[in-house]
Write a protein that holds these residues in place. Structure first.
Motif, PDB file in Angstrom:
ATOM      1  N   ILE A  51       0.881  -1.162   0.000  1.00 48.80           N
ATOM      2  CA  ILE A  51       0.000   0.000   0.000  1.00 48.80           C
ATOM      3  C   ILE A  51       0.917   1.209   0.000  1.00 48.80           C
ATOM      4  CG2 ILE A  51      -1.873  -1.185   1.189  1.00 48.80           C
ATOM      5  CD1 ILE A  51      -0.997   0.335   3.753  1.00 48.80           C
ATOM      6  N   ARG A  55      -6.004   8.334  -2.706  1.00 52.82           N
ATOM      7  CA  ARG A  55      -6.323   6.978  -2.282  1.00 52.82           C
ATOM      8  C   ARG A  55      -7.803   6.784  -1.989  1.00 52.82           C
ATOM      9  NH1 ARG A  55      -1.782   8.960  -0.965  1.00 52.82           N
ATOM     10  NH2 ARG A  55       0.129   7.815  -1.347  1.00 52.82           N
ATOM     11  N   THR A  81     -10.172   4.867  -4.936  1.00 56.83           N
ATOM     12  CA  THR A  81      -9.974   3.519  -5.453  1.00 56.83           C
ATOM     13  C   THR A  81     -10.679   2.472  -4.599  1.00 56.83           C
ATOM     14  OG1 THR A  81      -8.322   1.876  -6.086  1.00 56.83           O
ATOM     15  CG2 THR A  81      -7.788   3.253  -4.194  1.00 56.83           C
ATOM     16  N   HIS A 114      -7.783  -2.517  -2.159  1.00 51.66           N
ATOM     17  CA  HIS A 114      -7.713  -2.596  -0.703  1.00 51.66           C
ATOM     18  C   HIS A 114      -6.935  -3.819  -0.259  1.00 51.66           C
ATOM     19  CE1 HIS A 114     -11.074  -5.293  -1.588  1.00 51.66           C
ATOM     20  NE2 HIS A 114     -10.902  -5.835  -0.393  1.00 51.66           N
ATOM     21  N   ARG A 128     -11.335   3.452   6.018  1.00 55.15           N
ATOM     22  CA  ARG A 128     -10.220   4.130   5.347  1.00 55.15           C
ATOM     23  C   ARG A 128      -9.167   4.461   6.389  1.00 55.15           C
ATOM     24  NH1 ARG A 128     -10.283   4.230  -0.403  1.00 55.15           N
ATOM     25  NH2 ARG A 128     -12.441   3.890  -0.968  1.00 55.15           N
ATOM     26  N   ASN A 151      -6.419   4.953   2.252  1.00 55.63           N
ATOM     27  CA  ASN A 151      -6.392   3.574   1.787  1.00 55.63           C
ATOM     28  C   ASN A 151      -7.600   2.809   2.313  1.00 55.63           C
ATOM     29  OD1 ASN A 151      -3.771   3.270   0.372  1.00 55.63           O
ATOM     30  ND2 ASN A 151      -2.942   3.871   2.358  1.00 55.63           N
TER      31      ASN A 151
END
Length: 120
Positions: free
Chosen positions: A10, A64, A67, A70, A107, A112
């Motif tokens: 990530i 991030r 998207t 994950h 998140r 992310n």
């Protein structure tokens, strides 16, 4: 032949390593592992997750939050993680149900997408 998964990566913004370690090591409880000397100059850090690693790299210029990509962490007490994350200011997001699993998403501080999943 693919034998298995070695690691996943990530990214977080450049210069955000300390904040990243605070979240991933202190809140999620993941163990930081030493990066090879040849890669230390690239920034980021590596985490041990069971018998695999998550590499936390750095990059700028990427949103991030946009998207669906994950990482999913397999847990043994999904209720604990939901409570713990809420206590630490993380808002759980209910995921689409998958037969045989209980799960939720959230998140991280950098946007992310992260999933916690438990087999039921």
């Amino acid at each position: 032949m693919i034998l298995g998964l070695h690691h996943a990566q990530i990214t977080i913004p450049k210069g955000a390593e300390e904040e990243g370690k605070q979240f991933y090591c202190d809140i999620l409880g993941l163990k930081e592992v030493e990066k090879p000397e040849s890669l230390k100059g690239r920034g980021g850090f590596w985490l041990e997750v069971g018998d695999r690693n998550v590499h936390v790299g750095t990059e700028d210029g990427f949103d991030r939050n946009t998207t669906k990509a994950h990482i999913a962490y397999l847990v043994d007490d999904i209720s604990y993680w939901k409570r713990w994350l809420e206590k630490n200011g993380v808002k759980p997001i209910e995921g689409v149900p998958i037969p045989g699993f209980d799960r939720f998403e959230f998140r991280d501080p950098f946007g992310n997408r992260v999933e916690m999943i438990q087999e039921i």
